[in-house]
Design an enzyme around this catalytic site. Sequence first.
Site, PDB file in Angstrom:
ATOM      1  CG  LEU A 126      -3.029   7.997  -0.753  1.00  0.00           C
ATOM      2  CD1 LEU A 126      -2.010   9.331  -0.793  1.00  0.00           C
ATOM      3  CD2 LEU A 126      -2.257   6.966  -1.602  1.00  0.00           C
ATOM      4  N   GLY A 136      -2.076  -1.416 -15.801  1.00  0.00           N
ATOM      5  CA  GLY A 136      -3.099  -1.046 -15.939  1.00  0.00           C
ATOM      6  C   GLY A 136      -4.082  -1.875 -17.030  1.00  0.00           C
ATOM      7  N   GLY A 167      -3.320  -5.537 -10.690  1.00  0.00           N
ATOM      8  CA  GLY A 167      -4.208  -4.919  -9.605  1.00  0.00           C
ATOM      9  C   GLY A 167      -5.483  -5.618  -9.545  1.00  0.00           C
ATOM     10  CE  LYS A 200      -4.385  -0.762   0.716  1.00  0.00           C
ATOM     11  NZ  LYS A 200      -5.713  -0.177   0.263  1.00  0.00           N
ATOM     12  CE  LYS A 243       0.651   2.878 -10.300  1.00  0.00           C
ATOM     13  NZ  LYS A 243       0.128   2.035  -9.188  1.00  0.00           N
ATOM     14  N   GLY A 292      -8.694  -1.081 -14.107  1.00  0.00           N
ATOM     15  CA  GLY A 292      -9.283  -2.361 -14.844  1.00  0.00           C
ATOM     16  C   GLY A 292      -9.184  -2.349 -16.342  1.00  0.00           C
ATOM     17  CB  CYS A 342      -2.698   8.757  -5.222  1.00  0.00           C
ATOM     18  SG  CYS A 342      -4.300   8.865  -4.854  1.00  0.00           S
TER      19      CYS A 342
END
Lengths: 304, 257
Positions: free
Chosen positions: A73, A241, A263, A45, A163, A215, A128
């Site tokens: 977060l 992704g 993910g 995380k 990232k 997704g 994020c």
Amino acid sequence: MASLSATVGKLRLANPTILAAGILGMTAEQMLEALKGGAAAVVTKSIGLKAAEGHPNPTMVETECGYLNCMGLPNPGIDDFKPEVEGVAKHDGIVIGSVYAKDAKGFAALARKMESYGASAVELNLSCPHAAGLGAEMGSSLTRVRNITRAVKKAVDIPVFPKLTPNVQKIAGLALAAEKGRADGIVAINTLKAMAILPEARTPILSNAYGGYSGPGIKPVGVRCVYEIAGEVDIPIIGVGGICSGRDAIEYIMAGASAVQIGSAVAAHGPGVFAKVCAEMGEFMTANGYKRLSDMVGAARGGR
Amino acid sequence: MKAARVTDVLQESEHVWTVRFDLEGSALPGQFAMLWVPGGEEMPMGLSYIDWGSKGATFKVVGDGTMALSKLKPGACLGTKGPLGRGYAIKGADIIAIAGGTGIASLAPAIELAVSGGKRVTVVLGAKSAGEMLFEKRLKRLSVNLQLATDDGSLGKKGFATDIAQRLVEKGGYDQMLACGPEPMLARAARMAEEFGIESQCSVERHMKCGLGLCGACALGGARVCVEGPVFVGKALLSMPDFGKRRLAPSGKVISF
């Protein structure tokens, strides 16, 4: 049989699949489940200096082709997270510590702690899309991406992977800024800023109104971003992704990624999704005469 | 997310309410749904009614989210996800169900299903006091051996539901134990079942965020309560070092029960 072993700079992986940040990575036990499920490494995380609860629910909603989330977060703070990183590292699991902060100094301090806990690399959350003043809000600036990366590189010896956010005009520009800051590799992409509305309720569903879209629906965007980044930088890329299958992973690899993260597909396939994707990649490689994963990296680029 | 219409709102006791809504489809006893009063907080709720055309949730008002849910009026819009997770898998001919507090909410549909399937069912229904006893009437309508227990002895036998259950289990004859309630109670129930060689299934509650198996907030051992649970086999729970002892706070900090 085709070899799936992958290298991302100094990082050697048994296969190219890695658990993406924000998914399951709250406890050592859950990260170990992903490793048991076939992941070669796990990203934690995103961890900050202090504990945070994130946004109130609804923080996740399923859409036609993926998920929207505004977790915001949540994390126990870096000091409390020590046993979780150590709990994976002591089983020889490769942990990539994801960190977020509001400035370069914070990122450097967090990275140093992750390194001392046994993380094999750090991932910088500069992307994020649903945390005010953090993530993408700073990760959209070329200067800040470069300076934060540089500060973390000075602080640690383990590889540093920023990232990046796709919610900008030119993600390759951000990648170039990270390379100038001496990043060891690029992780792309984070989620796309998005919204869902429940018509009967006449209101956005997520408590933060905006969230990040992940997704299958975002895979073509991610593949395009990796392709663009690979044309600008010489450092390795980790593609992420919407990957659900071996073919999805191979699209990213042929666009120029050396490894991939998975993910959202954990929701449909469980932690065994990593072994599934690897098996499918192996089948494709055998059927198409690829002996090594590296033979496919950037294969769709035609020398570009 | 699916929009449902609220059909009924019932006050069960001083702090406990039931909301019924017209969400269509099949659900297993023990499954849950995420319920959202638009503009408020979305919460996971065990389903206390699982009819094809009508579902229900029964809950204690403990904060703003549950308060908003209790104040809904028939016709109001309710955002729903689900049914989600794994429910109870009823096995054997003689079942003992142990409920602590609002734990009976998730057990009631399982008990009804077991009775309609011709099982012999004993229910130990525990509450702090007489005023908090839940679903007593609903269970009395069924042909079950109903044992009431209160912490203060104001109704039924005095003592914890697990203590009353222990006396029954010691006499033998049960094939399966179902349990729902606070986690330390579930740990006692699972250990008891193990000791007497009975298969047990316990419904566990943890702080939950996404409800879809992604965020990891509801971690229990290496499992996700929202996907591998909320109903787990007791034996599996007893192998998890945090079961009945520690859980994750909303931030992910590890805290003790």
